[in-house]
Design a protein around this motif. Structure first.
Motif, short mmCIF file in Angstrom:
data_model
loop_
_atom_site.label_atom_id
_atom_site.label_comp_id
_atom_site.label_asym_id
_atom_site.label_seq_id
_atom_site.Cartn_x
_atom_site.Cartn_y
_atom_site.Cartn_z
N ALA A 88 -5.34 3.31 13.86
CA ALA A 88 -5.32 3.82 12.48
C ALA A 88 -3.90 3.81 11.94
O ALA A 88 -2.93 3.91 12.69
CB ALA A 88 -5.89 5.24 12.43
N ILE A 89 -3.80 3.71 10.61
CA ILE A 89 -2.53 3.82 9.90
C ILE A 89 -2.74 4.86 8.82
O ILE A 89 -3.69 4.77 8.04
CB ILE A 89 -2.09 2.48 9.30
N GLU A 90 -1.87 5.87 8.78
CA GLU A 90 -1.98 6.94 7.79
C GLU A 90 -0.75 6.93 6.89
O GLU A 90 0.38 6.89 7.36
CB GLU A 90 -2.06 8.28 8.51
N ILE A 91 -1.00 6.96 5.58
CA ILE A 91 0.07 7.03 4.59
C ILE A 91 -0.03 8.39 3.93
O ILE A 91 -1.11 8.78 3.46
CB ILE A 91 -0.07 5.91 3.53
N SER A 92 1.07 9.13 3.88
CA SER A 92 1.05 10.48 3.31
C SER A 92 2.41 10.83 2.73
O SER A 92 3.37 10.07 2.86
CB SER A 92 0.65 11.50 4.39
N MET A 133 0.83 -1.21 0.00
CA MET A 133 0.00 0.00 0.00
C MET A 133 0.86 1.26 0.00
O MET A 133 0.56 2.22 -0.69
CB MET A 133 -0.93 0.00 1.22
N VAL A 134 1.94 1.24 0.77
CA VAL A 134 2.84 2.39 0.83
C VAL A 134 3.49 2.61 -0.53
O VAL A 134 3.55 3.73 -1.04
CB VAL A 134 3.91 2.20 1.93
N THR A 135 3.96 1.54 -1.14
CA THR A 135 4.58 1.62 -2.47
C THR A 135 3.58 2.13 -3.51
O THR A 135 3.90 3.02 -4.31
CB THR A 135 5.14 0.25 -2.89
N ALA A 136 2.37 1.61 -3.47
CA ALA A 136 1.34 2.04 -4.42
C ALA A 136 1.00 3.52 -4.22
O ALA A 136 0.84 4.26 -5.20
CB ALA A 136 0.09 1.18 -4.27
N GLU A 142 3.49 10.02 -7.31
CA GLU A 142 4.82 10.32 -7.83
C GLU A 142 5.76 10.86 -6.75
O GLU A 142 6.45 11.87 -6.93
CB GLU A 142 4.72 11.29 -9.01
N LEU A 143 5.78 10.16 -5.62
CA LEU A 143 6.65 10.52 -4.50
C LEU A 143 7.85 9.59 -4.47
O LEU A 143 7.73 8.41 -4.80
CB LEU A 143 5.89 10.37 -3.17
N GLU A 144 9.00 10.12 -4.08
CA GLU A 144 10.17 9.26 -3.89
C GLU A 144 9.99 8.39 -2.66
O GLU A 144 10.48 7.27 -2.60
CB GLU A 144 11.43 10.11 -3.76
N GLN A 145 9.32 8.94 -1.65
CA GLN A 145 9.10 8.24 -0.40
C GLN A 145 7.71 8.58 0.12
O GLN A 145 7.15 9.59 -0.25
CB GLN A 145 10.12 8.67 0.65
N ALA A 146 7.21 7.73 0.99
CA ALA A 146 5.94 8.00 1.66
C ALA A 146 6.18 7.93 3.16
O ALA A 146 7.08 7.25 3.63
CB ALA A 146 4.89 6.99 1.25
N GLU A 147 5.37 8.67 3.88
CA GLU A 147 5.45 8.67 5.34
C GLU A 147 4.30 7.82 5.87
O GLU A 147 3.18 7.90 5.38
CB GLU A 147 5.33 10.10 5.84
#
Length: 106
Positions: free
Chosen positions: A87-91, A24-27, A33-38
């Motif tokens: 909760a888990i938040e990806i941003s 999910m983080v990779t997707a 179009e991010l190099e990384q996700a938090e």
């Protein structure tokens, strides 16, 4: 009456939980179009942790993660029951130039 407490999500393959979270983080990073996700995790006690790594170890209803730390901060690894996750938040990383990237340590 049972003396045990049922914890949502306690049963099940934790390896698959960590693998799916990583996908999910990779997707998310690819989609925006991010190099990384938090990745931030909120526990039922209200504490929030920005993740550096996550692992399905030790298993048996528990998983572990290493919170992101600023330079000079004490290293630590938390082991929590899967049912303790609210909760888990990806941003996108905030600030964007922060050297951060979620990876699995399996």
């Amino acid at each position: 009456m049972s003396a045990s407490v049922w914890t949502p999500g306690a049963a099940g393959p934790l390896d698959e939980f960590v693998n799916r979270l990583t996908r999910m983080v990779t997707a998310f990073a690819n989609e925006y179009e991010l190099e990384q996700a938090e990745v931030c995790i909120e526990l039922v006690d209200g504490s929030r942790h920005t993740l550096e790594t996550a692992s399905s170890d030790p298993g048996f209803g528990f998983f572990s993660f290493v919170p992101y730390r600023e330079d000079g901060a004490e290293a630590r690894k938390l082991v929590v029951p899967i049912g303790a996750v609210r909760a888990i938040e990806i941003s996108a990383p905030d600030p964007p130039e922060r050297p951060f990237g979620f990876v699995t340590d399996d």
